[in-house]
Write a protein that holds these residues in place. Sequence first.
Motif, PDB file in Angstrom:
ATOM      1  N   SER A  72     -19.702  -9.302  27.496  1.00  0.00           N
ATOM      2  CA  SER A  72     -20.115  -8.941  28.855  1.00  0.00           C
ATOM      3  C   SER A  72     -20.594  -7.498  28.891  1.00  0.00           C
ATOM      4  N   ALA A  73     -21.321  -7.156  29.971  1.00  0.00           N
ATOM      5  CA  ALA A  73     -21.853  -5.804  30.101  1.00  0.00           C
ATOM      6  C   ALA A  73     -20.726  -4.774  30.170  1.00  0.00           C
ATOM      7  N   VAL A  74     -19.633  -5.132  30.828  1.00  0.00           N
ATOM      8  CA  VAL A  74     -18.503  -4.215  30.969  1.00  0.00           C
ATOM      9  C   VAL A  74     -17.216  -4.962  30.627  1.00  0.00           C
ATOM     10  N   VAL A  75     -16.402  -4.386  29.767  1.00  0.00           N
ATOM     11  CA  VAL A  75     -15.089  -4.962  29.469  1.00  0.00           C
ATOM     12  C   VAL A  75     -14.036  -3.879  29.670  1.00  0.00           C
ATOM     13  N   MET A  76     -12.907  -4.261  30.280  1.00  0.00           N
ATOM     14  CA  MET A  76     -11.901  -3.275  30.669  1.00  0.00           C
ATOM     15  C   MET A  76     -10.540  -3.617  30.082  1.00  0.00           C
ATOM     16  N   TRP A  77      -9.750  -2.592  29.892  1.00  0.00           N
ATOM     17  CA  TRP A  77      -8.386  -2.748  29.407  1.00  0.00           C
ATOM     18  C   TRP A  77      -7.476  -2.011  30.384  1.00  0.00           C
ATOM     19  N   ASN A  78      -6.560  -2.742  30.977  1.00  0.00           N
ATOM     20  CA  ASN A  78      -5.591  -2.168  31.920  1.00  0.00           C
ATOM     21  C   ASN A  78      -6.255  -1.425  33.076  1.00  0.00           C
ATOM     22  N   ALA A  79      -7.274  -2.048  33.640  1.00  0.00           N
ATOM     23  CA  ALA A  79      -7.900  -1.448  34.829  1.00  0.00           C
ATOM     24  C   ALA A  79      -8.484  -2.574  35.678  1.00  0.00           C
ATOM     25  N   SER A  80      -8.742  -2.262  36.933  1.00  0.00           N
ATOM     26  CA  SER A  80      -9.242  -3.242  37.894  1.00  0.00           C
ATOM     27  C   SER A  80     -10.744  -3.452  37.718  1.00  0.00           C
TER      28      SER A  80
END
Lengths: 431, 431
Positions: A375-383
């Motif tokens: 995906s364009a953006v991937v997050m870890w421990n964030a909304s």
Amino acid sequence: MTISATSTPMDHAPLSPTAATVVADMARRARIAGRALGHSSTAQRNEALCQAAAALRAVRAELLAANARDVAAFSGAASFRDRLTLDAARVEAMAKGLEDVAKLPDPLGRVLSEWTRPNGLKIRRVATPVGVIGMIYESRPNVGADAAALCIKSGNAVILRGGSDSIHSARVIHGAMQAGLRAAGLPVDAVQIPPDTDRRHVADMLAASGLIDLLIPRGGKSLVERVCREARVPVLSHAEGLCHTYVHAAADLEMARRIVLNAKMRRTGICGATETLLIDNAIAPVLLPGLVEDLATKGCAFRADARARAIVPDLPPATAQDFATEWLDAVISVAVVDGIDDALAHIVRYGSSHTEAIITEDAHAATRFLNETDSAVVMWNASTQFCDGGEFGFGAEIGIATGRFHARGPVGLEQLTTFRYEVIGTGQVRP
Amino acid sequence: MTISATSTPMDHAPLSPTAATVVADMARRARIAGRALGHSSTAQRNEALCQAAAALRAVRAELLAANARDVAAFSGAASFRDRLTLDAARVEAMAKGLEDVAKLPDPLGRVLSEWTRPNGLKIRRVATPVGVIGMIYESRPNVGADAAALCIKSGNAVILRGGSDSIHSARVIHGAMQAGLRAAGLPVDAVQIPPDTDRRHVADMLAASGLIDLLIPRGGKSLVERVCREARVPVLSHAEGLCHTYVHAAADLEMARRIVLNAKMRRTGICGATETLLIDNAIAPVLLPGLVEDLATKGCAFRADARARAIVPDLPPATAQDFATEWLDAVISVAVVDGIDDALAHIVRYGSSHTEAIITEDAHAATRFLNETDSAVVMWNASTQFCDGGEFGFGAEIGIATGRFHARGPVGLEQLTTFRYEVIGTGQVRP
């Protein structure tokens, strides 16, 4: 179509099908104005933005009167009417937005990389404007001002085709943008709007290969999909944001509850809102009941798979179609998964390449998720609600892109530039 | 079409028109193989390249026999026959090329930029593969091996559709590439060729929106133009290289003669060869006769405007069409101009946005030319023949692009990647 487009020179290109139209003529004037804008100084472009802000404040009464005409003629849904409606505070916010963009660093002329070859040639990549941008949007009048500001700052000419519902407002805003350009000694053709609301202009913009360099649609899914389907010009867009939050077995449970609640419910109508919760089988029995309680208390509805319903039997059942649905509302799809591979497979199957998050204290699992999510953006421990140009620190965004090229995620000033190579020699010839 | 394409998830996308075709099936297998390749280690991808080189050497006799069949069946022009023909040295060069790509730095996983937000979120842009690449090329068998090498290294799956003239050679080369992948434990579907030479496969590749992420055509202008015109998938390409060398009034005359001779005559058939000489009126009387003599001695023909002919009356006259012609031959168009604005106007009118050079000792004039020329590559005091991935230090190139997005100029490993944003939090939720 093509990112590379052709190498046909713009000014004597084989005439496109739109060549004799209003849009083609606007685009040719935009090309000339854009060249001047691209070579203007940072100070001059900032001056245009500040003068446009002043002009907008000066015509506030006129703008509110024009907007009242638009609102009076509007017959659509209440939520759209609200987006269309301006008041003094919204006009001030628009003017302030122009000044904020003036304060951002100049994206043009940045040296993106540079190196020297063994033969002494110095090569550098330098940021340059894209060229002529076409913006096709719906009724929110501020989209026109925001887009014009970002384009002026990044040296791009822009053709703004807003919804016909907001035409009177758009004309006054456009007048203020041109007043700003004029006051700064820049060509007013750098920001143009079509002379009337003829729907033909949209079709002509979609067909303007070689005349318009980039289209940015902003609005509902059907508008964006039409632009992507029909355009013969590159498009930056996202059609939907079917974002996932995956709570891994090694998640901090309190953090998971806090993040999921925010990711779903902070604002349900934005594209970065989480639409599907994936939760590992290992922790679902202890975590899911609390999560459901948090969300239900805030008014969220559920669509749950059989394994989630085995834990919280009251949850309504989900269909496969539910997992493919971008709710944009207080509804969440829930599935219990067997670890990271299962979660990734679900995202590959149903995701929209927009934003996904993992909640875990396990750095190895997080790294795998970050690396393997496409995906364009991937997050870890964030909304997932943090997927936003402002939250990324870009100052402003013209949209969010889910394609694979040039710009992905929030699109700010930097992504409104392309580059050229500059090669500096001392007389080298090639052996 | 669209750079952004849609956000439609690949694996349950609305079936494209090509869904039931051979190409669609290949592309779906390529998607899966590409994911594995993208997540593989640098060492594993390099191992695949080295093993493919070994396999290519091992099948040399078989490859030369297959190639002999292709050449025997070939009825085209001698220059094409030469490009089609392999010998032991060319096979060795192809194998060596694979090993050279293995030695280049890994373009994947590079952190392109990173920053921390006031709320503690760490954001970084990380280089990722583009996905599934479709390569459409003519008869040179080595193009397939080179493209496969660059794609494997950059984690992209590739579908290679070479000319039907070289099908027997292509099959043996493809076998060696797959042997390399297999030996390294990577999926062989990462490099595929269609099972037969049906021309329908090309049309299907052009239509494979959502299945193929990027098309790269390599070949003559008509092939490239067809791909750009018909593709519903982003394209990286250049249709022509109508490059200019502009000799400014403040040029070092000796340097100008040396560079112009090289830029035109070193190799006349490459896209970076200069096709038009622009020379300032102020120095044309002293410089042009010598330049003409240099070029004529090497066998170059001329098409000159009236002002050039007033200085060297023997030169044949140029038409406007001549200035719009990419000669790819020992012919040069010549125009005398009145300074930098006139030179820039000529380039805007006739250029192909590929490569232009200025020869001058005046840094101010050079800076203006570099800033105001709207081409992928602009040079100062160097030969336009340097527009080449090898000369830029990229190690290898898959092509040269003249579009405005993502990749411009020589396209090497770095430009075969895109990026994602990774956002790393400690439990942040958005206010």
